[in-house]
Design a protein around this motif. Structure first.
Motif, PDB file in Angstrom:
ATOM      1  N   CYS A  17       2.129  -4.959 -10.684  1.00 22.34           N
ATOM      2  CA  CYS A  17       2.410  -6.375 -10.438  1.00 22.34           C
ATOM      3  C   CYS A  17       2.805  -6.608  -8.986  1.00 22.34           C
ATOM      4  N   SER A  18       3.113  -5.525  -8.255  1.00 24.08           N
ATOM      5  CA  SER A  18       3.502  -5.655  -6.852  1.00 24.08           C
ATOM      6  C   SER A  18       2.387  -5.181  -5.931  1.00 24.08           C
ATOM      7  N   THR A  19       1.139  -5.389  -6.366  1.00 27.70           N
ATOM      8  CA  THR A  19      -0.011  -4.896  -5.616  1.00 27.70           C
ATOM      9  C   THR A  19       0.035  -5.289  -4.146  1.00 27.70           C
ATOM     10  N   GLY A  20       0.227  -6.585  -3.884  1.00 26.58           N
ATOM     11  CA  GLY A  20       0.207  -7.049  -2.504  1.00 26.58           C
ATOM     12  C   GLY A  20       1.275  -6.387  -1.665  1.00 26.58           C
ATOM     13  N   PHE A  21       2.483  -6.265  -2.208  1.00 26.84           N
ATOM     14  CA  PHE A  21       3.566  -5.636  -1.463  1.00 26.84           C
ATOM     15  C   PHE A  21       3.218  -4.190  -1.135  1.00 26.84           C
ATOM     16  N   VAL A  22       2.746  -3.449  -2.136  1.00 24.78           N
ATOM     17  CA  VAL A  22       2.420  -2.031  -1.928  1.00 24.78           C
ATOM     18  C   VAL A  22       1.327  -1.878  -0.890  1.00 24.78           C
ATOM     19  N   TYR A  23       0.240  -2.606  -1.073  1.00 23.98           N
ATOM     20  CA  TYR A  23      -0.891  -2.445  -0.163  1.00 23.98           C
ATOM     21  C   TYR A  23      -0.539  -2.880   1.256  1.00 23.98           C
ATOM     22  N   ASN A  24       0.147  -3.978   1.380  1.00 23.47           N
ATOM     23  CA  ASN A  24       0.461  -4.496   2.709  1.00 23.47           C
ATOM     24  C   ASN A  24       1.545  -3.694   3.421  1.00 23.47           C
ATOM     25  N   TRP A  28       4.239   2.113   6.142  1.00 25.38           N
ATOM     26  CA  TRP A  28       5.547   2.769   6.057  1.00 25.38           C
ATOM     27  C   TRP A  28       5.723   3.533   4.753  1.00 25.38           C
ATOM     28  N   LEU A  29       5.011   3.143   3.698  1.00 28.43           N
ATOM     29  CA  LEU A  29       5.074   3.915   2.461  1.00 28.43           C
ATOM     30  C   LEU A  29       4.448   5.297   2.637  1.00 28.43           C
ATOM     31  N   HIS A  59     -10.368  -0.155   5.497  1.00 29.84           N
ATOM     32  CA  HIS A  59     -10.269  -0.229   4.045  1.00 29.84           C
ATOM     33  C   HIS A  59     -10.246  -1.682   3.578  1.00 29.84           C
ATOM     34  N   ARG A  60      -9.502  -2.508   4.267  1.00 33.86           N
ATOM     35  CA  ARG A  60      -9.400  -3.912   3.871  1.00 33.86           C
ATOM     36  C   ARG A  60     -10.725  -4.644   4.081  1.00 33.86           C
ATOM     37  N   SER A  61     -11.398  -4.360   5.182  1.00 38.55           N
ATOM     38  CA  SER A  61     -12.612  -5.104   5.523  1.00 38.55           C
ATOM     39  C   SER A  61     -13.850  -4.608   4.785  1.00 38.55           C
ATOM     40  N   GLU A  62     -13.861  -3.344   4.378  1.00 39.40           N
ATOM     41  CA  GLU A  62     -15.066  -2.792   3.755  1.00 39.40           C
ATOM     42  C   GLU A  62     -14.846  -2.310   2.327  1.00 39.40           C
ATOM     43  N   GLU A  63     -13.826  -1.524   2.101  1.00 36.76           N
ATOM     44  CA  GLU A  63     -13.678  -0.890   0.795  1.00 36.76           C
ATOM     45  C   GLU A  63     -13.258  -1.863  -0.300  1.00 36.76           C
ATOM     46  N   LEU A  64     -12.355  -2.785   0.017  1.00 39.32           N
ATOM     47  CA  LEU A  64     -11.924  -3.719  -1.010  1.00 39.32           C
ATOM     48  C   LEU A  64     -13.094  -4.556  -1.516  1.00 39.32           C
ATOM     49  N   VAL A  65     -14.046  -4.825  -0.650  1.00 42.90           N
ATOM     50  CA  VAL A  65     -15.252  -5.557  -1.061  1.00 42.90           C
ATOM     51  C   VAL A  65     -16.022  -4.755  -2.099  1.00 42.90           C
ATOM     52  N   ALA A  66     -16.146  -3.444  -1.849  1.00 43.93           N
ATOM     53  CA  ALA A  66     -16.876  -2.584  -2.783  1.00 43.93           C
ATOM     54  C   ALA A  66     -16.149  -2.486  -4.118  1.00 43.93           C
ATOM     55  N   SER A 270      -9.097 -10.036  -4.159  1.00 45.78           N
ATOM     56  CA  SER A 270      -9.441 -11.216  -3.361  1.00 45.78           C
ATOM     57  C   SER A 270      -8.246 -11.652  -2.518  1.00 45.78           C
ATOM     58  N   ASP A 271      -7.054 -11.613  -3.099  1.00 48.52           N
ATOM     59  CA  ASP A 271      -5.850 -11.975  -2.355  1.00 48.52           C
ATOM     60  C   ASP A 271      -5.620 -11.017  -1.185  1.00 48.52           C
ATOM     61  N   LEU A 272      -5.809  -9.722  -1.432  1.00 48.06           N
ATOM     62  CA  LEU A 272      -5.617  -8.733  -0.373  1.00 48.06           C
ATOM     63  C   LEU A 272      -6.628  -8.916   0.752  1.00 48.06           C
ATOM     64  N   MET A 273      -7.822  -9.371   0.373  1.00 49.97           N
ATOM     65  CA  MET A 273      -8.868  -9.580   1.369  1.00 49.97           C
ATOM     66  C   MET A 273      -8.687 -10.913   2.092  1.00 49.97           C
ATOM     67  N   GLY A 274      -7.791 -11.753   1.579  1.00 44.14           N
ATOM     68  CA  GLY A 274      -7.527 -13.017   2.255  1.00 44.14           C
ATOM     69  C   GLY A 274      -8.471 -14.129   1.880  1.00 44.14           C
ATOM     70  N   ASP A 275      -9.252 -13.963   0.809  1.00 43.63           N
ATOM     71  CA  ASP A 275     -10.150 -15.044   0.410  1.00 43.63           C
ATOM     72  C   ASP A 275      -9.994 -15.381  -1.062  1.00 43.63           C
TER      73      ASP A 275
END
Length: 276
Positions: A17-24, A28-29, A59-66, A270-275
């Protein structure tokens, strides 16, 4: 099976449920994680941070799309007809390609970073790895077959909701078919770690050394012995058969639950990718 869809694609923490926090906050993690293995000096940290930024941007620009495309296609496929064992195995293999792309992207950079470590730091890494190997072995001694079935049920319930009695029995039967391979897995891990340690302690910036490093990073399965490979292939088939039988017998409510879980992951991506 760590997650119902874990073998389908590699995305750390995407079911949280904390996907955005973890990924962003992966920068530092990852630092927090690495600190358990090796102490980097200021220069090494600066170089690592630079690479980490590059990896995350890629990863954000290419892999998340895949990943999102894969999930969208999977959602559409399972919505219309149950997947059979061969189709689930194909999904597992497609998931492996996501992981392989990640390794391909970072392999060369890892070699460059390794050249900046001294022998003491390298020994520290492998001392910690062996410590964790022993901890895994100790934990394994207290586990039994019922824990494996319980964990499998927990993971599946997360994706499809409560199970019926026949589904629980199906799960129990398939869990009983799995071949224990912990000892063989540990043997594989130690062989891989031993080879990596030797290569790192002989490091020098030559084409031959970099090829050896790439081989260790990109093809760890070369260190699997035949028995472990056969056990792993057998267990993958058991998992795929389980998923096929479960999928074919889902209630309408469970189908809706599964679709919503996958849709949640797609929205997260989609949220992580900003769209989103």
């Amino acid at each position: 099976m760590k997650k119902f869809l874990f073998s389908i694609f590699f995305v750390l923490c995407l079911s949280s449920c904390s996907t955005g926090f973890v990924y962003n906050n992966l920068d530092w993690l990852v630092h927090w994680y690495i600190d358990d293995y090796v102490d980097l000096n200021a220069e090494q940290e600066a170089v690592f941070d630079d690479y980490m930024r590059q990896w995350l941007n890629w990863h954000r620009s290419e892999e998340l799309v895949a990943y999102r495309q894969h999930l969208q296609e999977l959602k559409s496929r399972i919505e219309h007809t149950p997947l059979d064992r061969a189709q689930w195995l194909s999904e597992f293999e497609r998931g492996r390609t996501h992981w392989n792309r990640l390794l391909q992207e970072v392999a060369g950079d890892l070699s460059t970073l390794a050249l900046k470590l001294d022998d003491k730091q390298i020994e520290s890494i492998f001392d910690e790895l062996e410590k964790r190997n022993r901890e895994r072995e100790q934990r394994q001694k207290s586990r039994d077959d019922s824990r494996r079935t319980d964990k499998l049920q927990e993971d599946i319930v997360q994706w499809i909701g409560p199970l019926s009695k026949p589904q629980k029995e199906l799960l129990r039967r398939y869990s009983g078919k799995l071949k224990p391979n912990f000892k063989d897995w540990m043997q594989y891990r130690r062989k891989w770690q031993s080879e990596a340690r030797q290569i790192l302690l002989q490091r020098e910036d030559t084409e031959r050394w970099r090829r050896a490093m790439d081989a260790v990073v990109l093809d760890p399965r070369q260190f699997e012995h035949q028995t472990y490979r056969e056990q792993s292939a057998y267990n993958r088939n058991v998992y795929a058969s389980l998923l096929a039988d479960l999928h074919a017998g889902l209630s309408e409510r469970q189908k809706a639950h599964l679709q919503e879980e996958i849709e949640d992951l797609i929205r997260d991506l989609s949220d992580l990718m900003g769209d989103g």
